[in-house]
Motif scaffolding. Sequence first.
Motif, short mmCIF file in Angstrom:
data_model
loop_
_atom_site.label_atom_id
_atom_site.label_comp_id
_atom_site.label_asym_id
_atom_site.label_seq_id
_atom_site.Cartn_x
_atom_site.Cartn_y
_atom_site.Cartn_z
N PRO A 141 4.41 -3.28 3.55
CA PRO A 141 4.73 -1.87 3.81
C PRO A 141 5.82 -1.69 4.86
N ALA A 142 5.93 -2.62 5.82
CA ALA A 142 6.96 -2.49 6.85
C ALA A 142 8.35 -2.65 6.24
N LEU A 143 8.50 -3.63 5.35
CA LEU A 143 9.80 -3.85 4.73
C LEU A 143 10.19 -2.69 3.82
N ALA A 192 9.11 5.34 10.13
CA ALA A 192 7.85 5.36 10.88
C ALA A 192 6.80 6.20 10.16
N ARG A 193 7.19 7.37 9.64
CA ARG A 193 6.24 8.22 8.92
C ARG A 193 5.72 7.55 7.65
N LEU A 194 6.61 6.89 6.91
CA LEU A 194 6.18 6.21 5.70
C LEU A 194 5.25 5.04 6.04
N LEU A 239 1.33 4.55 4.93
CA LEU A 239 0.83 3.37 4.22
C LEU A 239 -0.20 2.61 5.06
N SER A 240 -0.78 3.28 6.05
CA SER A 240 -1.83 2.74 6.92
C SER A 240 -1.34 1.61 7.81
N GLY A 241 -0.11 1.68 8.24
CA GLY A 241 0.42 0.70 9.18
C GLY A 241 0.07 1.10 10.61
#
Length: 146
Positions: A63-65, A120-122, A126-128
């Motif tokens: 999810p970070a990428l 950051a919002r995305l 995605l539960s990051g």
Amino acid sequence: HWFSIVNSLMIVLFLTGLLAMIMLRTLHRDLRRYNDAEAKEEAAEEGGWKLVHGDVFRPPQRPALLSVYVGTGVQVLGMSVVTMCFAVAGFLSPANRGALMTALLLLFTAMGVLAGFVSARLYKALSGSDWRMTTLKTAVMFPGII
């Protein structure tokens, strides 16, 4: 010049509408088939959205990428849209290439704020948990490559 711009815009709108109609028909047919199969106590052969519903709603592996890619895409898209708006309004002339390149660089830098916010919002959606590192990656990853 205005005629060709309006002509191109009309062609794009027509093709977008055509594509939307095709997609709506396909989705409507798949949903109808899905509801009919559900009413008949599950058909023997599954098709359409039933095959991909598990893949569509699964969270991404990285999810970070994904967030970094989306944030950088928003940055480049915002830069392009604002530059085009300034050029159409007459503030930027193609004859003065130095001004155009300066505007591109300044807008790319300014849109970095929007890119960090979107990534950051995305990532949080995605539960990051480490959204600050994702924002830092957005600021460093692609500009560092270029």
